[in-house]
Scaffold this active site. Structure first.
Site, mmCIF file in Angstrom:
data_model
loop_
_atom_site.group_PDB
_atom_site.id
_atom_site.type_symbol
_atom_site.label_atom_id
_atom_site.label_comp_id
_atom_site.label_asym_id
_atom_site.label_seq_id
_atom_site.Cartn_x
_atom_site.Cartn_y
_atom_site.Cartn_z
ATOM 1 N N ASP A 163 39.882 42.989 36.331
ATOM 2 C CA ASP A 163 40.752 42.271 35.405
ATOM 3 C C ASP A 163 42.151 42.317 36.020
ATOM 4 O OD1 ASP A 163 41.578 40.844 33.182
ATOM 5 O OD2 ASP A 163 40.707 42.219 31.717
ATOM 6 N N HIS A 208 46.156 44.378 27.607
ATOM 7 C CA HIS A 208 47.306 43.697 28.202
ATOM 8 C C HIS A 208 48.583 44.523 28.016
ATOM 9 C CE1 HIS A 208 44.522 40.284 27.736
ATOM 10 N NE2 HIS A 208 45.185 39.740 28.734
ATOM 11 N N LYS A 214 32.231 39.133 30.748
ATOM 12 C CA LYS A 214 33.320 40.113 30.587
ATOM 13 C C LYS A 214 33.286 40.669 29.159
ATOM 14 C CE LYS A 214 36.747 36.446 29.669
ATOM 15 N NZ LYS A 214 37.879 35.669 30.179
#
Length: 344
Positions: free
Chosen positions: A247, A178, A165
Site C-alpha cells: 500500500d 492513511h 485488498k
C-alpha cells in the site's frame, strides 16, 4: 528493475516526469483525480506514458462509490455494499449484477489505456472502520466471497487482472491507516475464521494482492505489508503466486518502518514485488535514488497484469453493457427494486 509505482502532478507529463519515467526502477504509474479531466484526456495521458515506457503498469483506484477517480465520461459506479444489499433480496440477481458491474468497470478503465484498477476490496465490514465501510461487499463472509467472485469474473472477462485488498483484512480496526497505525489485537485463529477467509477462498483467482498497513499483534510486530510472516503465509499457505503491491508508503500506517527508503527496503525484503509512493514527489525520488543503488532482482510479474483491451472493446457497445450501465445507475440511487425489475 521496475520496483516503484509513482504518481504524476497534472493532466499531462512535465519534461521532468518524462525523464523520470525513463529510469529503470520505475515500474508503474497510478493516476489520481488531479491527473483526470475526462476520458479523452486520460486516453491521451496513457498514450503519452506508453510512448516513453510501454512496459509500465498503469493503475487507478476505480472501486466505485466514494473511491472512483474516473468520472467524466465514465459510468458512475455504486459502492460495493449495494451489491450486498441486493444479495439479501435476490442472490442470483446480485451475482449477475456483480459480474456485470465488474466487467463494466474494467472495460471502461481499459478503454482509456490503463491496465488495472486496484479492486476489489475483500475486507469484511464489521461496521467499525469508516475508511472501509460501504466499500466492502458485506458483513457476512460467505456473501462477500460469492459477490467478490462474480465481480472478479467480470473484471477478467473484460481483460483486466484483479488485485484484492487489504490482506489479511482491514475491516475490523476503527483507525484509518492513511492517518494512523491501526492495531488489530485479535488472535490468529480469529483472523483465520473471519478476515482471512475471503483471501483464502479467492487467492487462486487473483493476479495481485495489496497488504494492509495494520499491525496484527498476535502474528507480528510489523504491519502486514512489512511482515515476512504475513507475506510468507500468503505465498506458502494461500499459494499466491501473483504480484504483491505495498500500500502507499506515504501513508501514516507505513511510518513505523522509518524513512522512505527504509520503508521501501522493509516492504521489498518482506516480500512485496512493487512499492507505491504517492502524493509525495520528494519521497518518490528518495526511493527511486535508493533503488538504483541496490542489486535487486527485476520485477517479472508486470506482464501478467497488463490489460487485454481486445477483450473489452466490442463489449462496451453491446446490449449487455447497456444493461450494466442501467444496473449501476439504479444501484447508485439505491433503487434495488428497479434492478430486480431489469433482471426478471
Amino acid at each position: 528493475m521496475s520496483k516503484l509505482m509513482l504518481d504524476l502532478q497534472g493532466l499531462s507529463l512535465t519534461p521532468a516526469e518524462e525523464q523520470l519515467l525513463l529510469r529503470p526502477a520505475v515500474g508503474g504509474v497510478i493516476l489520481f483525480s488531479r491527473n483526470i479531466q475526462d476520458a479523452a484526456q486520460v486516453a491521451a495521458l496513457s498514450a503519452e506514458i506508453r510512448s516513453i515506457r510501454p512496459d509500465l503498469l498503469l493503475a487507478v483506484d476505480q472501486e466505485g462509490g466514494r473511491v472512483q477517480r474516473l468520472k467524466q465520461g465514465f459510468t458512475r459506479l455504486p459502492p460495493m455494499r449495494e451489491l450486498g444489499r441486493l444479495y439479501e433480496l435476490n442472490q442470483a440477481a446480485a451475482l449477475d449484477t456483480a459480474r456485470l458491474i465488474g466487467q463494466l468497470m474494467a472495460a471502461e478503465v481499459i478503454q482509456v489505456g490503463l491496465d488495472i484498477s486496484f479492486a476489489p476490496v475483500l475486507d469484511v465490514d464489521y461496521q467499525r472502520s469508516e475508511v472501509i465501510g460501504d466499500r466492502a461487499f458485506a458483513s457476512d463472509i460467505n456473501t462477500l466471497i460469492a459477490l467478490a467472485q462474480s465481480f472478479i469474473k467480470g473484471m477478467q472477462l473484460a481483460g483486466m487482472a484483479v488485485t484484492g485488498k487489504h490482506f489479511p483484512g482491514h475491516g475490523y480496526v476503527a483507525g484509518d491507516s492513511h492517518t494512523c497505525i491501526p492495531v488489530d489485537e485479535r488472535s490468529l485463529e480469529t483472523l483465520q475464521a473471519s478476515c482471512l477467509k475471503p483471501f483464502v477462498a479467492l487467492a487462486s483467482q487473483l493476479q495481485g494482492i495489496m497488504p494492509a498497513h495494520i499491525i496484527y499483534t498476535s502474528v507480528d510486530s510489523q504491519p502486514a505489508g512489512f511482515s515476512k510472516v504475513w507475506l510468507k503465509m500468503l505465498r506458502k499457505e494461500l499459494n499466491f503466486t501473483g504480484m504483491v503491491f505495498s500500500d502507499d508508503l506515504a501513508m501514516e500506517g507505513a511510518s513505523q518502518a522509518g524513512s522512505f527508503p527504509q520503508r521501501a527496503a522493509a516492504a521489498l525484503e518482506a516480500g512485496c514485488d512493487q512499492v507505491l509512493v504517492c502524493n509525495n514527489p520528494t519521497a518518490a525520488l528518495e526511493v527511486l535514488d535508493w533503488l538504483e543503488t541496490q542489486d535487486l532482482e527485476p520485477c517479472t510479474k508486470i506482464a501478467a497484469l497488463k490489460a487485454q483491451p481486445a477483450t473489452s472493446n466490442n463489449w462496451l457497445n453491446s446490449p449487455e453493457a447497456l444493461l450494466a450501465r442501467q444496473l449501476a445507475d439504479h444501484l447508485v440511487t439505491k433503487d434495488l427494486q428497479s434492478v430486480l425489475h431489469l433482471l426478471t
